[in-house]
Design an enzyme around this catalytic site. Structure first.
Site, short mmCIF file in Angstrom:
data_model
loop_
_atom_site.label_atom_id
_atom_site.label_comp_id
_atom_site.label_asym_id
_atom_site.label_seq_id
_atom_site.Cartn_x
_atom_site.Cartn_y
_atom_site.Cartn_z
CE LYS A 282 29.93 33.34 51.99
NZ LYS A 282 30.25 32.52 50.86
CD GLU A 367 35.77 26.91 37.71
OE1 GLU A 367 36.80 26.36 38.16
OE2 GLU A 367 35.12 27.75 38.36
NE ARG A 395 41.46 28.58 37.72
CZ ARG A 395 41.27 28.71 39.02
NH1 ARG A 395 40.51 27.85 39.67
NH2 ARG A 395 41.83 29.68 39.66
C1 LIG Z 1 37.74 29.72 39.40
C2 LIG Z 1 36.58 30.38 40.10
N1 LIG Z 1 35.36 29.80 40.02
C3 LIG Z 1 34.31 30.39 40.63
C4 LIG Z 1 34.47 31.55 41.34
C5 LIG Z 1 33.27 32.23 41.96
N2 LIG Z 1 33.38 32.27 43.42
C6 LIG Z 1 33.76 33.36 44.07
S1 LIG Z 1 33.80 33.14 45.71
C7 LIG Z 1 33.25 31.57 45.57
C8 LIG Z 1 33.03 30.75 46.80
C9 LIG Z 1 34.23 30.70 47.65
O1 LIG Z 1 33.94 30.02 48.82
P1 LIG Z 1 34.98 30.03 50.00
O2 LIG Z 1 36.34 29.88 49.44
O3 LIG Z 1 34.56 29.03 51.00
O4 LIG Z 1 34.87 31.49 50.58
P2 LIG Z 1 33.68 32.13 51.45
O5 LIG Z 1 32.98 33.09 50.54
O6 LIG Z 1 32.79 31.05 51.92
O7 LIG Z 1 34.36 32.83 52.55
C10 LIG Z 1 33.05 31.22 44.24
C11 LIG Z 1 32.54 29.94 43.78
C12 LIG Z 1 35.76 32.11 41.39
N3 LIG Z 1 36.00 33.25 42.02
N4 LIG Z 1 36.78 31.51 40.77
#
Ligand SMILES: Cc1ncc(C[n+]2csc(CCOP(=O)(O)OP(=O)(O)O)c2C)c(N)n1
Length: 623
Positions: A282, A367, A395
């Site tokens: 990242k 969630e 959710r």
């Molecule tokens: C249902 C839901 N909960 C929380 C989020 C907030 N959120 C956005 S990106 C993320 C992390 C995603 O991590 P990953 O899939 O590993 O992607 P990365 O950013 O590490 O590439 C979160 C928790 C969301 N978008 N949707």
């Protein structure tokens, strides 16, 4: 030096480049992303980590015929740049500009809209099954992060993918991070796969088993590489995925274009589901984001050289006030437990996590589980606080109803980012929570007019003995003084802010604008009392009735969907009291898809700022 990116308007242009030029192109794409995100803000770290992966996908596959679905969608900037949106990329996240998530209205290459996590696998499977039924012939690719894979929804999809065995390519973008460090047993398992230690352990175990077979064992071990290959085939790695019926490939170096091109080309030929485990970093290529990917997950505009934010405000955010207040309350009551669904920083709980590590739970992007987990804690006398953004708590509607409300369990819900939210577009608007919470049995629903009232509400919530929710907007508070020992608010008691004949009853974040509008209208001869409702449930019925007797008009204001919202609750109450004579206006948000822009801009468009409110009330009064 001429830029390669200047020549690229489409994936077709990309394919014309020789593969050895791709690393240079990756650098140019990174530079563009960095330039624009440093000015407009955005999901920097995730996008920098997915540059090579995206280039390789578009190089090997044939978008939009081959469909690429981006989970969460926050990592799609390279995809947007490569698919005809480079010239407009500087408008990223701005009103009438490019959305920071896939948007089917923007391009035929954006196959499926995302924004909430963990939906890509199910959607991809749907598309793969439809391909089969329509006898189409194209590839389906889902790009999903290891954070998104912590969600049950993703596993519901894998459960079906493994059994249907439709050809489907899952690119697991593994970087050990969700927004914060990724959590949970599955995350540990993925790290274990990448570390290779499991393979060594299996190899050692196999060796000792073979050794124990007299005469045969040793010669077999000496076969060396052949044995290694056999062991690899049988055991290595991705056991869980393989057992589910999904072929596992990896781990693959997710920044090596050579490796990515090779595995993606291979994946084209598989006739079942395959998961490609790509290891990425990242923030790749930008030192401040590499060393602090959490801060640069979703960054506000910053200085590109230093990485420092451009604006530093003195007024704390609502999230920060919530986090601090919860710490104070938790020092006095050890039954308080804090729960987040993968957002410790965003919800203001990082300080709590540091101070009370044994009372803090990050459950991952889960969630529904967060709410159920809290129900269990509350059942046994603990005091759980579940802090989730308004839009993501959607959710867990069934858990709110079935597990918490029906059993009247005193769980405190803290809904950050409630109301109109800047920059992220329609998927992130926190506009439905009043509607999905206010009809639940036993639920208490509050919204503070400022950050001090948030403190009071939080403290009070723990004393009501029922499920309760506090909603507040994204961003800074109003800069009011914060009480050291917040006063308790009597359940269902509103606050009179301005005297008058008719009633303007405002909920939460709309109170300041309502007050301004009332002062303006007063000058024009319309006498309006302004009451801070504080509660959408239970309503301060006594106050409402007293104004129904005194005046001839009641106006309600809320920063949420108006159908079924706070104003509707007031109207229903007046109907029960048979007060059909009162002129009644409810102001809130229509059930539309909200445009991209700053919160103030959008609120202005929908008449939720003070000139908008004055205008609506004036016209209604005269009309
Ligand atoms: C249902 C839901 N909960 C929380 C989020 C907030 N959120 C956005 S990106 C993320 C992390 C995603 O991590 P990953 O899939 O590993 O992607 P990365 O950013 O590490 O590439 C979160 C928790 C969301 N978008 N949707």
């Amino acid at each position: 030096m001429p830029k390669l990116l200047d020549e690229i308007q489409s994936p077709g242009d990309l394919k014309r480049l020789p593969p050895e030029k791709l690393p240079q192109l990756a650098d140019e794409v990174r530079a563009l992303i960095l330039e624009v995100v440093s000015q407009n803000g955005g999901h920097l770290a995730s996008n920098l980590g997915a540059v090579e992966l995206t280039l390789a996908l578009h190089y090997v596959f044939d978008s939009p015929r081959d469909t690429i679905i981006w989970d969460v969608g926050h990592q799609c900037y390279t995809h947007k740049i490569l698919t005809g949106r480079k010239a407009r990329f500087h408008t990223l996240r701005q009103h009438q500009g490019i959305l920071g998530f896939p948007d089917r209205n923007e391009s035929e290459h954006d196959i499926y809209n995302t924004g909430h996590a963990s939906t890509a696998l199910s959607a991809a499977l749907g598309i793969a099954v439809a391909r089969n039924k329509r006898r189409d012939d194209h590839k389906v690719i889902a790009v999903v992060g290891d954070g998104a894979l912590t969600s049950g929804v993703a596993w519901e999809a894998l459960n079906q993918i493994g059994i249907l065995r439709e050809p489907l390519i899952i690119v697991l973008n593994y970087n050990e991070m969700s927004i914060s460090a990724n959590v949970g047993a599955l995350s540990k398992y993925l790290t274990y796969l990448v570390s290779g230690q499991h393979y060594l352990r299996i190899k050692d175990q196999t060796k000792s088993i073979l050794k124990s077979i007299p005469a045969v064992g040793w010669p077999l071990i000496k076969v060396g590489r052949a044995l290694e290959d056999t062991v690899k085939k049988v055991f290595f790695p991705g056991l869980v995925f393989e057992e589910l019926g999904i072929r596992y490939v990896g781990p693959v170096q997710g920044h090596s274009l050579t490796s990515l091109l090779e595995v993606f080309r291979d994946a084209r030929t598989y006739d079942g589901p395959v998961l490609i485990h790509c290891v990425t970093q990242k923030g790749r290529g930008y030192a401040p984001a590499q060393s602090n990917p959490e801060r640069f997950h979703g960054a506000a505009p910053f200085n590109r050289v230093t990485g420092e934010p451009l604006v530093r405000a003195a007024v704390p955010t609502y999230s920060a006030v919530f986090g601090k207040t919860l710490c104070c309350l938790a020092r006095q009551d050890e039954r308080i437990i804090a729960i987040t669904a993968a957002m410790p920083e965003g919800t203001g709980l990082s300080g709590f996590a540091r101070e009370f590590p044994g009372r803090f739970y990050d459950v991952g992007i889960a969630e529904q589980h967060a709410v159920n987990f809290a129900a269990g804690l509350a059942l046994r006398g603990l005091k759980p606080v579940v802090a989730i953004y308004s839009t993501f708590l959607q959710r867990a509607y069934d858990q709110l109803y079935h597990d918490v409300a029906l059993q009247d369990l005193p769980v405190v819900f803290v809904l950050d980012r409630a109301g109109i939210v800047s920059d992220d577009g329609p998927t992130h608007q926190g506009i439905n929570d009043i509607v999905y919470l206010r009809h639940l049995p036993h639920m208490i629903l509050m919204a503070p007019k400022d950050e001090n009232e948030l403190q009071r509400m939080l403290k009070s919530a723990f004393t009501y003995g029922h499920p309760s929710a506090v909603r507040f907007p994204k961003g800074r508070g109003r800069g009011v003084a914060l009480e050291e020992d917040p006063q308790k608010i009597e359940l269902g008691r509103s606050e009179r802010l301005k005297e008058g004949k008719n009633l303007l009853l405002a909920f939460g974040s709309t109170v300041p604008a309502a007050l301004e509008a009332a002062l303006e209208l007063e000058k024009e001869g319309l006498s309006l009392a302004v009451v801070n409702a504080r509660f959408a449930k239970p309503l301060d019925e006594e106050a409402i009735l007293s104004y129904a007797q005194k005046g001839s008009m009641i106006v309600t204001v809320e920063e949420g969907i108006v159908s079924g919202g706070f104003g509707s609750a007031v109207r229903e109450f007046l109907d029960r009291e048979r007060r059909f004579d009162i002129r009644f206006l409810r102001i809130g948000l229509p059930d539309e898809i909200y445009p991209l822009g700053k919160a103030d801009e959008i609120k202005g468009m929908f008449g939720l700022d003070s000139p908008g409110l004055s205008d609506r009330i004036r016209r209604f009064w005269r009309g």
